[in-house]
Design a protein around this motif. Sequence first.
Motif, PDB file in Angstrom:
ATOM      1  N   THR A  42       0.838  -1.199   0.000  1.00  0.00           N
ATOM      2  CA  THR A  42       0.000   0.000   0.000  1.00  0.00           C
ATOM      3  C   THR A  42       0.873   1.249   0.000  1.00  0.00           C
ATOM      4  OG1 THR A  42      -0.118   0.272   2.400  1.00  0.00           O
ATOM      5  CG2 THR A  42      -1.794  -1.163   1.366  1.00  0.00           C
ATOM      6  N   LEU A  43       0.257   2.358  -0.316  1.00  0.00           N
ATOM      7  CA  LEU A  43       0.974   3.628  -0.314  1.00  0.00           C
ATOM      8  C   LEU A  43       1.462   3.968   1.097  1.00  0.00           C
ATOM      9  CD1 LEU A  43       1.941   6.055  -1.909  1.00  0.00           C
ATOM     10  CD2 LEU A  43      -0.351   7.031  -1.694  1.00  0.00           C
ATOM     11  N   THR A  82       1.018  13.067  -1.314  1.00  0.00           N
ATOM     12  CA  THR A  82       1.260  11.900  -2.165  1.00  0.00           C
ATOM     13  C   THR A  82       0.332  11.882  -3.366  1.00  0.00           C
ATOM     14  OG1 THR A  82      -0.252  10.603  -0.775  1.00  0.00           O
ATOM     15  CG2 THR A  82       2.089  10.425  -0.283  1.00  0.00           C
ATOM     16  N   LEU A 136      -0.602   9.050  -6.747  1.00  0.00           N
ATOM     17  CA  LEU A 136      -0.417   7.750  -7.385  1.00  0.00           C
ATOM     18  C   LEU A 136      -0.921   7.857  -8.814  1.00  0.00           C
ATOM     19  CD1 LEU A 136       0.284   4.715  -7.228  1.00  0.00           C
ATOM     20  CD2 LEU A 136      -2.054   4.324  -6.436  1.00  0.00           C
ATOM     21  N   VAL A 163      -3.531  11.566  -3.462  1.00  0.00           N
ATOM     22  CA  VAL A 163      -4.061  10.608  -2.491  1.00  0.00           C
ATOM     23  C   VAL A 163      -3.981  11.252  -1.110  1.00  0.00           C
ATOM     24  CG1 VAL A 163      -3.833   8.328  -1.461  1.00  0.00           C
ATOM     25  CG2 VAL A 163      -3.270   8.652  -3.880  1.00  0.00           C
ATOM     26  N   ALA A 223      -6.365   8.137   3.090  1.00  0.00           N
ATOM     27  CA  ALA A 223      -6.665   7.107   2.097  1.00  0.00           C
ATOM     28  C   ALA A 223      -5.446   6.258   1.739  1.00  0.00           C
ATOM     29  CB  ALA A 223      -7.223   7.749   0.833  1.00  0.00           C
ATOM     30  N   ARG A 224      -4.274   6.598   2.264  1.00  0.00           N
ATOM     31  CA  ARG A 224      -3.045   5.889   1.865  1.00  0.00           C
ATOM     32  C   ARG A 224      -3.050   4.408   2.233  1.00  0.00           C
ATOM     33  NH1 ARG A 224       0.935  10.536   4.155  1.00  0.00           N
ATOM     34  NH2 ARG A 224       0.410  12.115   2.601  1.00  0.00           N
ATOM     35  N   SER A 225      -3.589   4.080   3.412  1.00  0.00           N
ATOM     36  CA  SER A 225      -3.560   2.672   3.836  1.00  0.00           C
ATOM     37  C   SER A 225      -4.476   1.801   2.986  1.00  0.00           C
ATOM     38  CB  SER A 225      -3.923   2.536   5.312  1.00  0.00           C
ATOM     39  OG  SER A 225      -5.230   2.998   5.544  1.00  0.00           O
ATOM     40  N   THR A 251      -4.867   2.391  -0.312  1.00  0.00           N
ATOM     41  CA  THR A 251      -4.451   2.583  -1.703  1.00  0.00           C
ATOM     42  C   THR A 251      -3.386   1.555  -2.063  1.00  0.00           C
ATOM     43  OG1 THR A 251      -4.939   4.947  -1.555  1.00  0.00           O
ATOM     44  CG2 THR A 251      -3.502   4.245  -3.352  1.00  0.00           C
ATOM     45  N   VAL A 309       4.559   6.808  -8.309  1.00  0.00           N
ATOM     46  CA  VAL A 309       4.266   7.437  -7.021  1.00  0.00           C
ATOM     47  C   VAL A 309       5.099   8.704  -6.881  1.00  0.00           C
ATOM     48  CG1 VAL A 309       4.346   7.152  -4.510  1.00  0.00           C
ATOM     49  CG2 VAL A 309       3.796   5.187  -5.983  1.00  0.00           C
TER      50      VAL A 309
END
Length: 65
Positions: free
Chosen positions: A16-17, A33, A35, A40, A44-46, A48, A56
């Motif tokens: 994940t991101l 960040t 993508l 992102v 929402a990173r976890s 993605t 990235v």
Amino acid sequence: MRIELNGSPVETGSSTLADLITERGFPEAAVATALDGVFVPRNARSGTALTAGARVEVLTPMQGG
């Protein structure tokens, strides 16, 4: 897997991101960040997922004048 991070190819084990941010030692709360060209948000990173070939961008604030 191989991804592009800030324009450079890298190998990562992150799925994940959020994992990538941690793996690379970026200060989670102080970066923006994107993508594949899409912003992102931090919350929402976890959720993605990264895929091979993903582009990235991790941007850190700069100080100075």
